[in-house]
Design a protein around this motif. Structure first.
Motif, mmCIF file in Angstrom:
data_model
loop_
_atom_site.group_PDB
_atom_site.id
_atom_site.type_symbol
_atom_site.label_atom_id
_atom_site.label_comp_id
_atom_site.label_asym_id
_atom_site.label_seq_id
_atom_site.Cartn_x
_atom_site.Cartn_y
_atom_site.Cartn_z
ATOM 1 N N LEU A 112 0.829 -1.203 0.000
ATOM 2 C CA LEU A 112 0.000 0.000 0.000
ATOM 3 C C LEU A 112 0.865 1.255 0.000
ATOM 4 O O LEU A 112 0.585 2.215 -0.727
ATOM 5 C CB LEU A 112 -0.926 -0.010 1.220
ATOM 6 C CG LEU A 112 -2.181 0.856 1.137
ATOM 7 C CD1 LEU A 112 -3.140 0.307 0.089
ATOM 8 C CD2 LEU A 112 -2.883 0.927 2.492
ATOM 9 N N THR A 113 1.919 1.248 0.809
ATOM 10 C CA THR A 113 2.819 2.402 0.844
ATOM 11 C C THR A 113 3.497 2.595 -0.502
ATOM 12 O O THR A 113 3.603 3.723 -1.011
ATOM 13 C CB THR A 113 3.882 2.223 1.942
ATOM 14 O OG1 THR A 113 3.238 2.087 3.204
ATOM 15 C CG2 THR A 113 4.837 3.401 1.984
ATOM 16 N N ARG A 116 1.003 4.034 -3.041
ATOM 17 C CA ARG A 116 0.738 5.458 -2.774
ATOM 18 C C ARG A 116 1.898 6.325 -3.273
ATOM 19 O O ARG A 116 1.683 7.328 -3.972
ATOM 20 C CB ARG A 116 0.515 5.679 -1.285
ATOM 21 C CG ARG A 116 0.168 7.125 -0.934
ATOM 22 C CD ARG A 116 0.137 7.333 0.585
ATOM 23 N NE ARG A 116 -0.858 6.484 1.214
ATOM 24 C CZ ARG A 116 -2.148 6.787 1.304
ATOM 25 N NH1 ARG A 116 -2.585 7.918 0.786
ATOM 26 N NH2 ARG A 116 -2.978 5.967 1.910
ATOM 27 N N GLU A 117 3.122 5.944 -2.897
ATOM 28 C CA GLU A 117 4.284 6.749 -3.301
ATOM 29 C C GLU A 117 4.423 6.775 -4.815
ATOM 30 O O GLU A 117 4.751 7.816 -5.409
ATOM 31 C CB GLU A 117 5.545 6.187 -2.649
ATOM 32 C CG GLU A 117 5.581 6.361 -1.141
ATOM 33 C CD GLU A 117 6.837 5.782 -0.511
ATOM 34 O OE1 GLU A 117 6.986 5.903 0.724
ATOM 35 O OE2 GLU A 117 7.680 5.202 -1.248
ATOM 36 N N VAL A 120 1.640 9.105 -6.407
ATOM 37 C CA VAL A 120 1.886 10.534 -6.177
ATOM 38 C C VAL A 120 2.998 11.028 -7.089
ATOM 39 O O VAL A 120 2.883 12.080 -7.748
ATOM 40 C CB VAL A 120 2.212 10.791 -4.694
ATOM 41 C CG1 VAL A 120 2.701 12.229 -4.495
ATOM 42 C CG2 VAL A 120 0.987 10.525 -3.827
ATOM 43 N N THR A 164 -6.982 -0.461 -0.454
ATOM 44 C CA THR A 164 -6.447 -0.045 -1.749
ATOM 45 C C THR A 164 -7.494 0.706 -2.553
ATOM 46 O O THR A 164 -7.187 1.690 -3.224
ATOM 47 C CB THR A 164 -5.935 -1.263 -2.543
ATOM 48 O OG1 THR A 164 -5.008 -1.999 -1.743
ATOM 49 C CG2 THR A 164 -5.213 -0.817 -3.807
ATOM 50 N N LEU A 167 -7.509 4.101 -1.318
ATOM 51 C CA LEU A 167 -6.304 4.791 -1.776
ATOM 52 C C LEU A 167 -6.460 5.297 -3.207
ATOM 53 O O LEU A 167 -5.974 6.388 -3.539
ATOM 54 C CB LEU A 167 -5.095 3.851 -1.686
ATOM 55 C CG LEU A 167 -3.793 4.350 -2.330
ATOM 56 C CD1 LEU A 167 -3.321 5.635 -1.669
ATOM 57 C CD2 LEU A 167 -2.717 3.275 -2.253
ATOM 58 N N THR A 168 -7.124 4.543 -4.065
ATOM 59 C CA THR A 168 -7.296 5.016 -5.447
ATOM 60 C C THR A 168 -8.085 6.318 -5.473
ATOM 61 O O THR A 168 -7.852 7.174 -6.337
ATOM 62 C CB THR A 168 -7.994 3.960 -6.332
ATOM 63 O OG1 THR A 168 -9.340 3.758 -5.898
ATOM 64 C CG2 THR A 168 -7.245 2.640 -6.325
ATOM 65 N N GLU A 170 -7.902 8.556 -3.132
ATOM 66 C CA GLU A 170 -6.996 9.569 -2.600
ATOM 67 C C GLU A 170 -5.942 9.997 -3.610
ATOM 68 O O GLU A 170 -5.578 11.177 -3.676
ATOM 69 C CB GLU A 170 -6.285 9.034 -1.351
ATOM 70 C CG GLU A 170 -7.192 8.727 -0.178
ATOM 71 C CD GLU A 170 -6.436 8.062 0.960
ATOM 72 O OE1 GLU A 170 -5.191 8.078 0.930
ATOM 73 O OE2 GLU A 170 -7.084 7.524 1.877
ATOM 74 N N ALA A 171 -5.414 9.043 -4.398
ATOM 75 C CA ALA A 171 -4.184 9.318 -5.133
ATOM 76 C C ALA A 171 -4.223 9.020 -6.626
ATOM 77 O O ALA A 171 -3.246 9.317 -7.318
ATOM 78 C CB ALA A 171 -3.030 8.523 -4.493
ATOM 79 N N THR A 200 -8.888 13.813 0.920
ATOM 80 C CA THR A 200 -7.796 14.600 0.340
ATOM 81 C C THR A 200 -8.302 15.804 -0.439
ATOM 82 O O THR A 200 -7.530 16.448 -1.159
ATOM 83 C CB THR A 200 -6.932 13.708 -0.575
ATOM 84 O OG1 THR A 200 -7.782 13.005 -1.501
ATOM 85 C CG2 THR A 200 -6.155 12.693 0.243
#
Length: 291
Positions: A112-113, A116-117, A120, A164, A167-168, A170-171, A200
């Protein structure tokens, strides 16, 4: 209007792609999607070839596994496709299958990290920014593309689990959901995506949701769909997969669209006997029945 597409599965030899891509262009298929599955076919190489062989069809890669890719290389290749074939390339990234990532020594302790990285940094690079970052996995020192895309481009991300999916929102600019996603699963995904976007402050623009739908028609269609679902461990799941004529497939597409899918990509079974015929079926028989 719901976008409709079809998958060229990497179980087919790479040399078969040209005939399928050219047919997709000829019959008016909206989108042809490819997979970067280990250890079959590379996503960027096949997408570039399909785009070069065609004039109109959009070509998606769903998805590029981020553990295999330095984000600068992902950005360079994505930017090249977008500049050479404006408006026709669609790229998604994701965790990749963790067993496969382990086989090549690229399995991340925190997928996940890493995702995300990667997202971005990738969106910033494709937006023409110069990026310096020192993350857990993504490290860039003053990196900028000499040839960024000439306009805004979407970066999609594949997701299955709720963290996840959130997260999609968010990013990423869009989300790709697998073929074991039911209409209720799409609704749940939309809620999680909206949560991520709200967290976000990304609520202003659209967020595209792409859903694969396992489908088959003709002789043995039901057996082939059931076999693939069993292989994926989702046999018996309500409203997952469809077998039948164009009307039956169109109704399944519409259920996903009503649940929140913007694009439904019909995924032939692993034993599909006629890939070209499947593309023609999607474009000429199913498409007219989908609003």
């Amino acid at each position: 209007m719901t976008t409709l597409g079809a998958v060229f599965r990497p179980q087919l030899a790479p040399e078969r792609l040209r005939a399928v891509a050219e047919l997709a262009d000829e019959v008016g298929l909206e989108e042809l999607w490819l997979w970067e599955d280990c250890f079959r076919e590379g996503g960027i190489s096949t997408a570039a070839a399909a785009l070069a062989w065609t004039e109109r069809v959009r070509v998606g890669v769903g998805l590029l596994p981020v553990p295999l890719r330095n984000v600068a290389m992902t950005a360079m290749e994505a930017a090249g496709l977008h500049r050479m074939f404006p408006g026709r390339a669609i790229l998604g990234v994701g965790h990749g299958v963790q067993d496969w990532m382990g086989q090549v020594g690229a399995r991340a302790e925190s997928p996940l990290t890493l995702l995300r990285e990667h997202l971005v940094a990738l969106r910033a690079l494709l937006g023409g920014e110069r990026v310096t970052t020192e993350g857990r996995y993504v490290r860039l020192d003053g990196v900028a593309l000499d040839w960024p895309p000439q306009g805004p481009v979407e970066v999609l991300a594949g997701a299955t689990g709720p963290r996840t999916v959130r997260l999609t929102g968010e990013a990423a600019d869009g989300t790709i959901l697998t073929a074991d996603t039911s209409p209720e699963g799409v609704r749940q995904a939309r809620r999680l995506i909206d949560e991520g976007r709200a967290a976000t402050g990304r609520t202003g623009g659209p967020h595209k949701v792409v859903v694969y739908l396992l489908a088959a028609t003709g002789a043995g269609a039901g057996e082939r769909v059931r076999a693939d679902l069993v292989a994926e461990g989702v046999d018996g799941e309500a409203e997952v997969g469809v077998a039948g004529d164009a009307g039956a497939v169109a109704k399944a597409v519409q259920r996903l669209a009503e649940a929140g899918a913007d694009s439904v990509i019909l995924q032939p079974t692993s034993g599909e006997p006629d890939p070209e015929g499947f593309v023609r079926f999607v474009a000429e028989e199913v498409r007219p029945l989908v609003p």
